[in-house]
Design a protein around this motif. Sequence first.
Motif, PDB file in Angstrom:
ATOM      1  N   THR A 145       0.826  -1.204   0.000  1.00 33.69           N
ATOM      2  CA  THR A 145       0.000   0.000   0.000  1.00 33.69           C
ATOM      3  C   THR A 145       0.863   1.259   0.000  1.00 33.69           C
ATOM      4  N   GLY A 146       0.227   2.406  -0.223  1.00 38.72           N
ATOM      5  CA  GLY A 146       0.884   3.703  -0.104  1.00 38.72           C
ATOM      6  C   GLY A 146       1.793   4.023  -1.269  1.00 38.72           C
ATOM      7  N   SER A 147       2.565   5.078  -1.108  1.00 38.12           N
ATOM      8  CA  SER A 147       3.485   5.481  -2.174  1.00 38.12           C
ATOM      9  C   SER A 147       4.590   6.328  -1.569  1.00 38.12           C
ATOM     10  N   GLU A 153      12.447   8.160  -4.883  1.00 44.11           N
ATOM     11  CA  GLU A 153      12.775   6.991  -5.718  1.00 44.11           C
ATOM     12  C   GLU A 153      13.977   7.296  -6.605  1.00 44.11           C
ATOM     13  N   ASP A 154      13.994   8.507  -7.163  1.00 42.20           N
ATOM     14  CA  ASP A 154      15.129   8.908  -7.999  1.00 42.20           C
ATOM     15  C   ASP A 154      16.428   8.856  -7.193  1.00 42.20           C
ATOM     16  N   LEU A 155      16.325   9.311  -5.945  1.00 41.44           N
ATOM     17  CA  LEU A 155      17.500   9.329  -5.077  1.00 41.44           C
ATOM     18  C   LEU A 155      17.993   7.902  -4.834  1.00 41.44           C
ATOM     19  N   VAL A 156      17.062   7.007  -4.509  1.00 41.17           N
ATOM     20  CA  VAL A 156      17.436   5.625  -4.205  1.00 41.17           C
ATOM     21  C   VAL A 156      18.016   4.937  -5.444  1.00 41.17           C
ATOM     22  N   TYR A 157      17.446   5.257  -6.620  1.00 41.84           N
ATOM     23  CA  TYR A 157      17.926   4.599  -7.835  1.00 41.84           C
ATOM     24  C   TYR A 157      19.118   5.325  -8.458  1.00 41.84           C
ATOM     25  N   GLY A 158      19.430   6.521  -7.932  1.00 34.89           N
ATOM     26  CA  GLY A 158      20.508   7.298  -8.516  1.00 34.89           C
ATOM     27  C   GLY A 158      21.873   6.687  -8.249  1.00 34.89           C
ATOM     28  N   ILE A 160      26.421   7.296  -8.944  1.00 34.84           N
ATOM     29  CA  ILE A 160      27.555   8.003  -9.547  1.00 34.84           C
ATOM     30  C   ILE A 160      28.380   6.946 -10.244  1.00 34.84           C
ATOM     31  N   GLY A 161      28.408   6.956 -11.552  1.00 29.04           N
ATOM     32  CA  GLY A 161      29.126   5.915 -12.275  1.00 29.04           C
ATOM     33  C   GLY A 161      28.480   4.569 -11.952  1.00 29.04           C
ATOM     34  N   MET A 162      29.285   3.652 -11.381  1.00 30.29           N
ATOM     35  CA  MET A 162      28.689   2.358 -11.035  1.00 30.29           C
ATOM     36  C   MET A 162      28.441   2.227  -9.535  1.00 30.29           C
ATOM     37  N   ILE A 163      28.467   3.354  -8.844  1.00 33.67           N
ATOM     38  CA  ILE A 163      28.222   3.335  -7.400  1.00 33.67           C
ATOM     39  C   ILE A 163      26.870   3.972  -7.082  1.00 33.67           C
ATOM     40  N   PRO A 164      25.880   3.174  -6.700  1.00 31.04           N
ATOM     41  CA  PRO A 164      24.591   3.760  -6.316  1.00 31.04           C
ATOM     42  C   PRO A 164      24.747   4.576  -5.029  1.00 31.04           C
ATOM     43  N   TYR A 165      23.898   5.602  -4.889  1.00 33.28           N
ATOM     44  CA  TYR A 165      23.918   6.394  -3.659  1.00 33.28           C
ATOM     45  C   TYR A 165      23.719   5.492  -2.438  1.00 33.28           C
ATOM     46  N   GLY A 166      22.904   4.461  -2.622  1.00 38.27           N
ATOM     47  CA  GLY A 166      22.624   3.539  -1.519  1.00 38.27           C
ATOM     48  C   GLY A 166      23.906   2.939  -0.950  1.00 38.27           C
ATOM     49  N   THR A 167      24.836   2.605  -1.845  1.00 34.26           N
ATOM     50  CA  THR A 167      26.110   2.039  -1.397  1.00 34.26           C
ATOM     51  C   THR A 167      26.884   3.038  -0.561  1.00 34.26           C
ATOM     52  N   ILE A 168      26.935   4.299  -1.054  1.00 31.66           N
ATOM     53  CA  ILE A 168      27.675   5.330  -0.328  1.00 31.66           C
ATOM     54  C   ILE A 168      27.072   5.528   1.057  1.00 31.66           C
ATOM     55  N   PHE A 169      25.753   5.583   1.101  1.00 28.05           N
ATOM     56  CA  PHE A 169      25.041   5.746   2.366  1.00 28.05           C
ATOM     57  C   PHE A 169      25.351   4.580   3.312  1.00 28.05           C
ATOM     58  N   THR A 170      25.321   3.361   2.758  1.00 25.79           N
ATOM     59  CA  THR A 170      25.599   2.176   3.575  1.00 25.79           C
ATOM     60  C   THR A 170      27.016   2.217   4.127  1.00 25.79           C
ATOM     61  N   LEU A 171      27.978   2.527   3.256  1.00 21.75           N
ATOM     62  CA  LEU A 171      29.372   2.589   3.702  1.00 21.75           C
ATOM     63  C   LEU A 171      29.532   3.630   4.807  1.00 21.75           C
ATOM     64  N   PHE A 172      28.847   4.763   4.630  1.00 17.06           N
ATOM     65  CA  PHE A 172      28.910   5.823   5.629  1.00 17.06           C
ATOM     66  C   PHE A 172      28.410   5.287   6.979  1.00 17.06           C
ATOM     67  N   CYS A 230      11.210   1.033   0.979  1.00 14.28           N
ATOM     68  CA  CYS A 230      10.093   1.776   0.392  1.00 14.28           C
ATOM     69  C   CYS A 230      10.549   2.514  -0.865  1.00 14.28           C
ATOM     70  N   GLY A 231      11.743   3.103  -0.799  1.00 18.53           N
ATOM     71  CA  GLY A 231      12.263   3.827  -1.949  1.00 18.53           C
ATOM     72  C   GLY A 231      12.508   2.899  -3.125  1.00 18.53           C
ATOM     73  N   ARG A 232      12.957   1.661  -2.827  1.00 21.88           N
ATOM     74  CA  ARG A 232      13.230   0.696  -3.898  1.00 21.88           C
ATOM     75  C   ARG A 232      11.944   0.227  -4.572  1.00 21.88           C
ATOM     76  N   PHE A 233      10.947  -0.082  -3.739  1.00 21.59           N
ATOM     77  CA  PHE A 233       9.764  -0.728  -4.305  1.00 21.59           C
ATOM     78  C   PHE A 233       8.583   0.222  -4.489  1.00 21.59           C
ATOM     79  N   GLY A 234       8.695   1.431  -3.917  1.00 28.70           N
ATOM     80  CA  GLY A 234       7.656   2.425  -4.141  1.00 28.70           C
ATOM     81  C   GLY A 234       6.398   2.229  -3.323  1.00 28.70           C
ATOM     82  N   VAL A 235       6.344   1.133  -2.554  1.00 25.97           N
ATOM     83  CA  VAL A 235       5.162   0.884  -1.724  1.00 25.97           C
ATOM     84  C   VAL A 235       5.599   0.368  -0.354  1.00 25.97           C
ATOM     85  N   GLY A 236       4.660   0.346   0.575  1.00 23.68           N
ATOM     86  CA  GLY A 236       4.887  -0.296   1.859  1.00 23.68           C
ATOM     87  C   GLY A 236       4.239  -1.663   1.823  1.00 23.68           C
TER      88      GLY A 236
END
Lengths: 314, 319
Positions: A145-147, A153-158, A160-172, A230-236
Amino acid sequence: MDDVLRMTRAQPVHLVVLALIGLVVLAGMYSSDRFATPLNFANVQDQMVALALVALAQTVVILSGGIDLSYAGALGLLTVVFASIAGEDPASFAAAIAVVLSLGVFIGAVNGGIVTFVGIHPLIVTLGTSTILSGLALLITRQPTGSVPLFFEDLVYGRIGMIPYGTIFTLFLYLLAGFLLWKTRLGLRIYAIGDNEQAASISGVPVKSTKLIVYALSGFLAAVTAIYICGRFGVGDPRAGVGFDLKSITPVIVGGTLLAGGRGGVLGTLLAVIVLALLANVLNFMNVSSFYQWIAEGLIIIAAVSIFVGRKSK
Amino acid sequence: MSMIALFGKNSGTVRAQQNRELLLLAGFLVVIWAITTALSPRFLSPANLSDILLQAAPLGFVVIGQMIVIIVRGLDLSVASIMATVAVLSIGLNDNTVVIFAVGILLGALIGGINGYLVAYRGVTPFLATLATMIVLQGIRFAYTGGAPGGTLPDTFRWLATGDLFGLPVALILLGLVAIAAHWLLEHTVYGRRLKLYGDNPDAAYMTGAPTRLLVVSAFMMSGVLAGLAGLVLVGYVGIVDNWTGRGYELDSIAAAVIGGAALSGGKGSVPGVLLATLVLVSLFNIVVILGLSIELQLVIKGSLILLAAAVYMRRSRR
């Protein structure tokens, strides 16, 4: 350099896992041309962020001598709440983040409170709360449900090159956790409690409040994971957490952290998450069905645990 | 405490406490049954009662095994996977009921033996050892079936799970026999005392000359065999062989064992207690359905009950 080593606590375990990563990558390059491509590496990273975040939370809990099985229910409830509140506008998005993070901390604090003040085994406590939380999530909605707002979503899927923002966030977050565990008094206390709770208590470690903080932290990280999912799948999805309770433990153990607590660290967990994600990816390229991947995963756990036990008894 | 440990848990005070816990649980069961009957008379109909008992039977087998493992400070997360794997493999390989049961029991003992070996001889934490076998078995069984549910059941099977003998459901008679045997083993044999002594104090058990490693292996083997039996009975009850047969039983069985008075710290647990707890759990699931409540409430109730029961025992054991 010495300080870096101390900080990351490089151990033989890490070298073994690094060697495994090398082996898996070689196998991947051998089995498919598409393996060593930027697209595939980004893909693997996307696959592992959620697991890496939950495993980080589990690592801290296990280091303190506890265990947290509540992610199965907690992730479901947290994603449902987040996607229900978050709308297109930034205000409701910010509200959703605030609510879900607080709810995560609250769930963790309840777990920690029951573990410390009632004195029930964390396995039973978190099993109970997980069951309740998934019940609550399903009472709210049986369907996803939800959205979430598009910009998120753009942020989660964004990437830099072959490094998703998600990876940088995780490493941080891993760096932050490493700093917390190795450079702060809280981290020292967590290790001390995990190693020997009684001894820690006698030497003046505030065992109860430390444990409470550990579980609250675990709930907080679960909330962060839920927001990412939620950002990956767009729903809860009330079932978003299914399997994450046990899945979160595998990388911790394979990364050399003792289930009994007090020994190990986040670097091992991170390396193990990478190995497991790469392995799944390579086995997919080799057209090995997920059935055999399960067998491999189980055998890896047994191998990891037996090897570490052998080392310890020397 | 050490004297109690040395003489097993059969000293008077412990037994009295166990009896009080049993009474508490029985009282709770009577109360929820009474309330439900007042709200919906359909609850006490013979059809519904027999439903409850038939649903309780497969879980009962697993719970007894889980309790024996918990007594020796273990935990068996692989029971549900054993149930499905035994059902899929033994029924897939043969269609003679006797052979199916023989194969199922052997398979359960083998898997339990592997769990026990990893725990007792390799020093692997029970949680991890059984988690690993759970995943491996899942892979083996799906690889065997290719992921599709299937397999028809011999008629005898349906009879075992749902049929009557002397007016009693066959599955319940089977469970009763197993329960009596387990109770006798635990309370009236040296072996049972050693299991409990080991759970109380492994070093003390070792000092008395008990073969402690074999004790642990045997506990896991019993859990494996009982889970295998439960898988066969459940498949008979449901009517189809599914790759996910018994899903959720690992947690339900731990819940019932804990509610029934088994302590994860080991050394504690009784067959009547955990069977009563099984009945409480299954009754609560049934009540949610009978009262027309949202099925998800089952989860909330189950979770709350686990926490409540654990908290109650915690307070008692601290006195």
